[in-house]
Design an enzyme around this catalytic site. Structure first.
Site, PDB file in Angstrom:
ATOM      1  N   ASP A   1       0.858  -1.137   0.041  1.00  0.00           N
ATOM      2  CA  ASP A   1      -0.020   0.041  -0.008  1.00  0.00           C
ATOM      3  C   ASP A   1       0.856   1.039   0.010  1.00  0.00           C
ATOM      4  O   ASP A   1       1.721   1.413   0.904  1.00  0.00           O
ATOM      5  CB  ASP A   1      -0.664   0.063   1.215  1.00  0.00           C
ATOM      6  CG  ASP A   1      -1.605   1.110   1.242  1.00  0.00           C
ATOM      7  OD1 ASP A   1      -2.912   1.236   0.700  1.00  0.00           O
ATOM      8  OD2 ASP A   1      -1.399   2.231   1.906  1.00  0.00           O
TER       9      ASP A   1
ATOM     10  N   HIS B   1      -7.761   9.417  -1.956  1.00  0.00           N
ATOM     11  CA  HIS B   1      -7.263   9.473  -0.813  1.00  0.00           C
ATOM     12  C   HIS B   1      -8.052   9.903   0.434  1.00  0.00           C
ATOM     13  O   HIS B   1      -8.039   9.312   1.610  1.00  0.00           O
ATOM     14  CB  HIS B   1      -5.620  10.171  -0.906  1.00  0.00           C
ATOM     15  CG  HIS B   1      -4.852   9.676   0.019  1.00  0.00           C
ATOM     16  ND1 HIS B   1      -3.100   9.481  -0.097  1.00  0.00           N
ATOM     17  CD2 HIS B   1      -4.815   9.224   1.378  1.00  0.00           C
ATOM     18  CE1 HIS B   1      -2.648   9.163   0.873  1.00  0.00           C
ATOM     19  NE2 HIS B   1      -3.661   9.210   1.792  1.00  0.00           N
TER      20      HIS B   1
ATOM     21  N   LYS C   1      -2.747   5.749  -4.347  1.00  0.00           N
ATOM     22  CA  LYS C   1      -3.952   6.755  -4.088  1.00  0.00           C
ATOM     23  C   LYS C   1      -3.699   7.778  -4.862  1.00  0.00           C
ATOM     24  O   LYS C   1      -2.757   8.353  -4.755  1.00  0.00           O
ATOM     25  CB  LYS C   1      -3.969   6.959  -2.342  1.00  0.00           C
ATOM     26  CG  LYS C   1      -3.862   5.546  -1.815  1.00  0.00           C
ATOM     27  CD  LYS C   1      -4.200   5.844  -0.202  1.00  0.00           C
ATOM     28  CE  LYS C   1      -3.591   4.547   0.622  1.00  0.00           C
ATOM     29  NZ  LYS C   1      -2.046   4.670   0.889  1.00  0.00           N
TER      30      LYS C   1
ATOM     31  N   TYR D   1       3.080   9.794  -0.935  1.00  0.00           N
ATOM     32  CA  TYR D   1       4.098   9.357   0.068  1.00  0.00           C
ATOM     33  C   TYR D   1       5.501   9.523  -0.826  1.00  0.00           C
ATOM     34  O   TYR D   1       6.704   9.528  -0.186  1.00  0.00           O
ATOM     35  CB  TYR D   1       3.997   7.937   0.265  1.00  0.00           C
ATOM     36  CG  TYR D   1       2.837   7.385   1.116  1.00  0.00           C
ATOM     37  CD1 TYR D   1       1.928   8.435   1.663  1.00  0.00           C
ATOM     38  CD2 TYR D   1       2.445   6.102   1.226  1.00  0.00           C
ATOM     39  CE1 TYR D   1       0.764   8.134   2.400  1.00  0.00           C
ATOM     40  CE2 TYR D   1       1.156   5.777   1.784  1.00  0.00           C
ATOM     41  CZ  TYR D   1       0.391   6.695   2.354  1.00  0.00           C
ATOM     42  OH  TYR D   1      -0.750   6.274   2.852  1.00  0.00           O
TER      43      TYR D   1
HETATM   44  P1  NDP Z   1       1.056   1.808  11.718  1.00  0.00           P
HETATM   45  O1  NDP Z   1      -0.189   1.515  12.660  1.00  0.00           O
HETATM   46  O2  NDP Z   1       1.082   0.564  10.708  1.00  0.00           O
HETATM   47  O3  NDP Z   1       2.187   1.621  12.560  1.00  0.00           O
HETATM   48  C1  NDP Z   1       3.450   1.783  12.389  1.00  0.00           C
HETATM   49  C2  NDP Z   1       4.410   2.250  13.345  1.00  0.00           C
HETATM   50  O4  NDP Z   1       4.575   1.045  14.242  1.00  0.00           O
HETATM   51  C3  NDP Z   1       6.038   2.290  12.831  1.00  0.00           C
HETATM   52  O5  NDP Z   1       6.629   3.474  13.775  1.00  0.00           O
HETATM   53  C4  NDP Z   1       6.737   1.181  13.164  1.00  0.00           C
HETATM   54  O6  NDP Z   1       7.927   1.288  13.444  1.00  0.00           O
HETATM   55  C5  NDP Z   1       5.738   0.559  14.328  1.00  0.00           C
HETATM   56  N1  NDP Z   1       5.561  -0.727  14.139  1.00  0.00           N
HETATM   57  C6  NDP Z   1       5.336  -1.810  13.411  1.00  0.00           C
HETATM   58  N2  NDP Z   1       5.083  -2.836  13.621  1.00  0.00           N
HETATM   59  C7  NDP Z   1       5.667  -3.065  14.740  1.00  0.00           C
HETATM   60  C8  NDP Z   1       5.788  -4.010  15.946  1.00  0.00           C
HETATM   61  N3  NDP Z   1       5.575  -5.352  15.585  1.00  0.00           N
HETATM   62  N4  NDP Z   1       6.124  -3.722  17.375  1.00  0.00           N
HETATM   63  C9  NDP Z   1       6.110  -2.396  17.877  1.00  0.00           C
HETATM   64  N5  NDP Z   1       5.989  -1.265  16.628  1.00  0.00           N
HETATM   65  C10 NDP Z   1       5.693  -1.496  15.377  1.00  0.00           C
HETATM   66  O7  NDP Z   1       1.121   3.175  11.290  1.00  0.00           O
HETATM   67  P2  NDP Z   1       1.112   3.756   9.730  1.00  0.00           P
HETATM   68  O8  NDP Z   1       0.336   5.143   9.899  1.00  0.00           O
HETATM   69  O9  NDP Z   1       2.028   3.525   8.775  1.00  0.00           O
HETATM   70  O10 NDP Z   1      -0.114   2.900   8.996  1.00  0.00           O
HETATM   71  C11 NDP Z   1      -0.128   1.906   7.942  1.00  0.00           C
HETATM   72  C12 NDP Z   1      -0.049   2.116   6.649  1.00  0.00           C
HETATM   73  O11 NDP Z   1      -1.432   2.450   6.344  1.00  0.00           O
HETATM   74  C13 NDP Z   1       0.694   3.217   6.045  1.00  0.00           C
HETATM   75  O12 NDP Z   1       2.168   2.807   5.928  1.00  0.00           O
HETATM   76  C14 NDP Z   1      -0.012   3.462   4.604  1.00  0.00           C
HETATM   77  O13 NDP Z   1       0.301   2.430   3.760  1.00  0.00           O
HETATM   78  C15 NDP Z   1      -1.421   3.295   5.148  1.00  0.00           C
HETATM   79  N6  NDP Z   1      -2.116   4.909   5.587  1.00  0.00           N
HETATM   80  C16 NDP Z   1      -3.222   5.254   4.893  1.00  0.00           C
HETATM   81  C17 NDP Z   1      -3.514   6.556   5.163  1.00  0.00           C
HETATM   82  C18 NDP Z   1      -4.806   7.126   4.213  1.00  0.00           C
HETATM   83  O14 NDP Z   1      -5.113   8.306   4.561  1.00  0.00           O
HETATM   84  N7  NDP Z   1      -5.436   6.295   3.680  1.00  0.00           N
HETATM   85  C19 NDP Z   1      -3.011   7.241   6.324  1.00  0.00           C
HETATM   86  C20 NDP Z   1      -2.096   6.783   6.995  1.00  0.00           C
HETATM   87  C21 NDP Z   1      -1.528   5.526   6.769  1.00  0.00           C
HETATM   88  P3  NDP Z   1       9.054   0.968  12.506  1.00  0.00           P
HETATM   89  O15 NDP Z   1       8.811   1.173  11.203  1.00  0.00           O
HETATM   90  O16 NDP Z   1      10.351   1.894  13.077  1.00  0.00           O
HETATM   91  O17 NDP Z   1       9.502  -0.556  12.613  1.00  0.00           O
END
Ligand code: NDP
Length: 274
Positions: A46, A109, A76, A51
């Site tokens: 995704d 989006h 998106k 981005y």
């Molecule tokens: P998430 O809820 O997926 O959380 C990501 C964070 O959690 C990062 O800081 C990561 O750290 C940490 N993390 C991941 N796995 C673990 C784990 N197993 N244990 C502890 N910490 C963990 O957040 P996102 O906002 O990135 O959402 C996911 C996806 O959703 C986005 O990447 C995007 O593709 C989508 N999205 C869509 C939006 C929209 O408007 N349509 C808006 C926001 C997101 P690290 O990377 O440092 O490991």
């Protein structure tokens, strides 16, 4: 390798229930993360035009050697590109950056209600679907009123609605709307960007199952039927987030997590974001 279940969308297309998100991953680092995800067994990625990392995603897809039919790629349409002609141009630009000839899922989006262009954007997306360039079309951050207006004025119903959704923001009204209208729910920030992982209800359940809090949260989503796209740039977490198919939360555990709902938003409110 883990077999990831799929969700059948309202047009028959199947989407992996668990995919990989790349929000806030710099373009130069994206190929490394996406390659690690593909290596671990993820097949759904995704991204979004805004981005700025579609090129990095495309590089990893090309380098993987995985057959195109096994991959599921979502991007998106950004807010500034809404409108009929602008959508067609933005779609071509995204596809070129990804190095693909078609997309599995294309999402508007944000509804950006002040622009009032999402119906025009959707018309362009309907054409792209008819032309065979998008397998499934959907929206993101649409509230029930935006979804209803889209349904009332369009030929094509969205297949997917991607919304902020995690234990701190359980979105029961939107999830019920989706169910009533045959739209699949996809959770963005499924881990609330980490901010629910210290909740006592979740850590208690994690300890009981010998799993991490993130695995418990992802398992909660899967048992609700949500599609999830956790993001991580950390290889051990990338693999950990996929290792969620060997345990089941009990009814009481699902209820305990349901009780942590608290209107916790990590992103803007869709009614106000333009
Ligand atoms: P998430 O809820 O997926 O959380 C990501 C964070 O959690 C990062 O800081 C990561 O750290 C940490 N993390 C991941 N796995 C673990 C784990 N197993 N244990 C502890 N910490 C963990 O957040 P996102 O906002 O990135 O959402 C996911 C996806 O959703 C986005 O990447 C995007 O593709 C989508 N999205 C869509 C939006 C929209 O408007 N349509 C808006 C926001 C997101 P690290 O990377 O440092 O490991």
């Amino acid at each position: 390798m883990t077999t990831i279940p799929t969700v059948k969308l309202n047009n028959g297309v199947e989407i992996p229930q668990l995919g990989f998100g790349v929000f806030q991953v710099p373009d130069g680092e994206t190929a490394t993360s996406v390659s690690a995800a593909l290596e671990a067994g993820y097949r759904s990625i995704d991204t979004a035009a805004i981005y700025g990392n579609e090129t990095g995603v495309g590089r990893a897809l090309a380098a993987s050697g995985i057959a195109r039919a096994e991959l599921f790629v979502t991007t998106k349409l950004w807010n500034a590109d809404q409108g009929y002609d602008a959508t067609l141009r933005a779609f071509d630009a995204s596809l070129a950056k990804l190095g693909l000839d078609h997309l599995d899922l294309y999402l508007i989006h944000w509804p950006t209600p002040a622009r009032d262009l999402y119906l025009d954007s959707w018309k362009a997306i309907e054409k792209l679907v008819a032309d065979g360039r998008i397998r499934a079309a959907g929206v993101s951050n649409f509230q029930p009123a935006h979804l209803q207006r889209l349904l009332d004025s369009s030929e094509l119903a969205p297949a997917v609605s991607q919304i902020e959704l995690h234990p701190g923001l359980q979105q029961s009204e939107l999830r019920a709307f989706h169910t009533d209208h045959g739209i699949a729910t996809e959770a963005w920030s499924p881990l609330a960007q980490g901010s629910v992982l210290k909740d006592e209800a979740i850590t208690t359940i994690a300890d009981r199952h010998g799993k991490s809090p993130a695995q418990v949260v992802l398992r909660w989503h899967l048992q609700l039927g949500n599609i999830v796209i956790p993001k991580s740039v950390t290889p051990v977490r990338i693999r950990e987030n996929l290792d969620v198919f060997d345990f089941t939360l009990t009814g009481d555990e699902m209820t305990a997590i349901a009780a942590t709902d608290r209107d916790l938003r990590t992103g803007p409110h869709p009614d106000q974001f333009n």
